[in-house]
Design a protein around this motif. Structure first.
Motif, short mmCIF file in Angstrom:
data_model
loop_
_atom_site.label_atom_id
_atom_site.label_comp_id
_atom_site.label_asym_id
_atom_site.label_seq_id
_atom_site.Cartn_x
_atom_site.Cartn_y
_atom_site.Cartn_z
N MET A 251 1.36 6.49 5.74
CA MET A 251 1.07 5.09 6.09
C MET A 251 0.71 4.97 7.57
SD MET A 251 4.13 3.07 4.07
CE MET A 251 3.68 1.54 4.90
N LEU A 252 1.45 5.68 8.42
CA LEU A 252 1.31 5.52 9.86
C LEU A 252 0.03 6.17 10.41
CD1 LEU A 252 2.57 4.55 12.53
CD2 LEU A 252 3.80 6.74 12.63
N VAL A 255 -3.40 4.39 10.08
CA VAL A 255 -3.45 3.21 10.96
C VAL A 255 -3.75 3.64 12.39
CG1 VAL A 255 -2.11 1.32 11.94
CG2 VAL A 255 -1.93 1.84 9.49
N LEU A 256 -3.05 4.67 12.86
CA LEU A 256 -3.26 5.14 14.23
C LEU A 256 -4.66 5.71 14.41
CD1 LEU A 256 0.17 6.84 15.04
CD2 LEU A 256 -0.59 4.51 15.52
N ILE A 258 -7.31 4.74 12.79
CA ILE A 258 -8.21 3.59 12.84
C ILE A 258 -8.18 2.94 14.22
CG2 ILE A 258 -8.57 1.24 11.97
CD1 ILE A 258 -7.67 2.33 9.20
N VAL A 259 -6.98 2.85 14.82
CA VAL A 259 -6.85 2.31 16.18
C VAL A 259 -7.69 3.13 17.16
CG1 VAL A 259 -5.25 2.00 18.12
CG2 VAL A 259 -4.57 1.28 15.82
#
Length: 271
Positions: A251-252, A255-256, A258-259
Motif C-alpha cells: 500500500m505504502l 503511494v510514495l 507516485i509522490v
C-alpha cells in the motif's frame, strides 16, 4: 562555477517550524521504508522553500550527511562492526567507483545550466521511484557473476550511484542496497548497514567538491534552517522506525512512488 540561478540571497526568511515539520514528514516516510528519505526532501526544498536547484542539492547533501552520521551508530548496533568487516571487500569494490562518481557528479551539477539541472533531477527522481518499487515489491536474487565480472560490475555500479547521489544530494541507499543484494548475495539487513559505510565517504567526497563552488555559501546563510529541518528529519525517522510495517509495503510504496513521479513532473516543468 555557479549554475545560472543556483545562488540564493544570502539571507532569506524561512519558517523554522515549517522546516522542522517538513523534515519530520520526510523522516517519517524514510523511517517507514527503512531509508533516509532525502529524495522526498529535495522537491520540498525547491517547491515549498523556494531554493534554486543547485542550492537545494547542496542543502540536501548537507542534511543527508548529518542524518547518515546519526543513523550509523544505530545500524552498527543492529549489525555489529565485526559482521560488516567480513564484507570489507564489497565496500571497497563499490567505493572504488562511488568516490570517483561522487566527485564527477558534483562537478557536473555545478557546471550545468539551472534549467538542465531541473530536468536531470526530474529524471533521477523517476529512477528513484523505480528503484523504490523494485526493492520493496520484488524479491531480489543474486546475479552470481564470476569474480572479475563482479568486481567490474561493482565499480561501475558504484560510479553510477555516486553520480546520482551527488547530483541529488542523497545518501544513495535506495540504489546501493539493491546493488549490494544483486551483486554480492548479501541479505538486505546487512546490505542496509553496508550501504551507510559506502555512502558516508561517498557523500564526503561530493560535499568537498561542492564546497569549492560559490553556491556553497547557501549553507552558511541558512544554518538555522538546516538545523531545524535536520532535527525534524531525525525526529521523524525515529517515529517512522516505530511505524515500520504498520502500513503494508504493497500500500505504502506505490503511494510514495507516485509522490516522486508527481514531484518529477513539477520539477521538469520548473522555470
Amino acid at each position: 562555477m555557479v549554475a545560472d540561478d543556483a545562488a540564493v540571497p544570502t539571507r532569506v526568511t524561512r519558517s523554522l517550524p515549517l522546516a522542522f515539520a517538513a523534515g519530520a514528514a520526510v523522516g517519517v516516510l524514510g523511517g517507514m521504508i527503512g531509508l533516509g528519505g532525502a529524495e522526498f526532501r529535495l522537491p520540498l526544498l525547491i517547491s515549498l522553500f523556494g531554493f534554486a536547484a543547485l542550492a537545494a542539492v547542496i542543502l540536501n547533501k548537507a542534511m543527508s550527511l548529518i542524518v547518515v552520521l546519526t543513523a550509523l551508530p544505530a545500524r552498527l548496533a543492529a549489525v555489529p562492526l565485526a559482521e560488516l568487516g567480513a564484507h570489507w571487500t564489497v565496500a571497497a569494490n563499490l567505493l572504488a567507483g562511488s568516490l570517483l562518481g561522487a566527485w564527477t557528479g558534483a562537478s557536473w551539477a555545478v557546471r550545468m545550466r539551472s534549467a538542465t539541472l531541473y530536468k536531470v533531477l526530474a529524471a533521477l527522481m523517476v529512477l528513484m521511484a523505480a528503484a523504490l518499487v523494485l526493492t520493496h515489491t520484488t524479491t531480489l536474487g543474486a546475479l552470481a557473476l564470476p569474480g572479475l565480472a563482479q568486481a567490474i560490475a561493482g565499480v561501475a555500479a558504484g560510479f553510477g550511484i555516486g553520480v546520482v547521489a551527488a547530483i541529488m544530494g542523497v545518501a544513495g541507499g535506495e540504489l546501493l542496497i539493491p546493488a549490494i543484494v544483486l551483486l554480492y548475495s548479501i541479505d538486505i539487513k546487512t546490505a542496509g548497514s553496508l550501504s551507510l559505510v559506502v555512502s558516508l565517504p561517498t557523500m564526503l567526497v561530493a560535499f568537498a567538491r561542492y564546497s569549492r563552488d560559490g553556491s556553497f555559501a547557501v549553507l552558511g546563510a541558512n544554518l538555522r534552517f538546516v538545523a531545524a529541518m535536520v532535527a525534524g528529519s531525525i525526529t521523524g525517522a525515529l517515529l517512522g522506525g516505530v511505524l515500520l510495517g504498520v502500513i503494508p509495503d504493497l500500500m505504502l510504496i506505490p503511494v510514495l512512488a507516485i509522490v516522486l513521479l508527481i514531484s518529477a513532473i513539477k520539477m521538469a516543468r520548473h522555470v
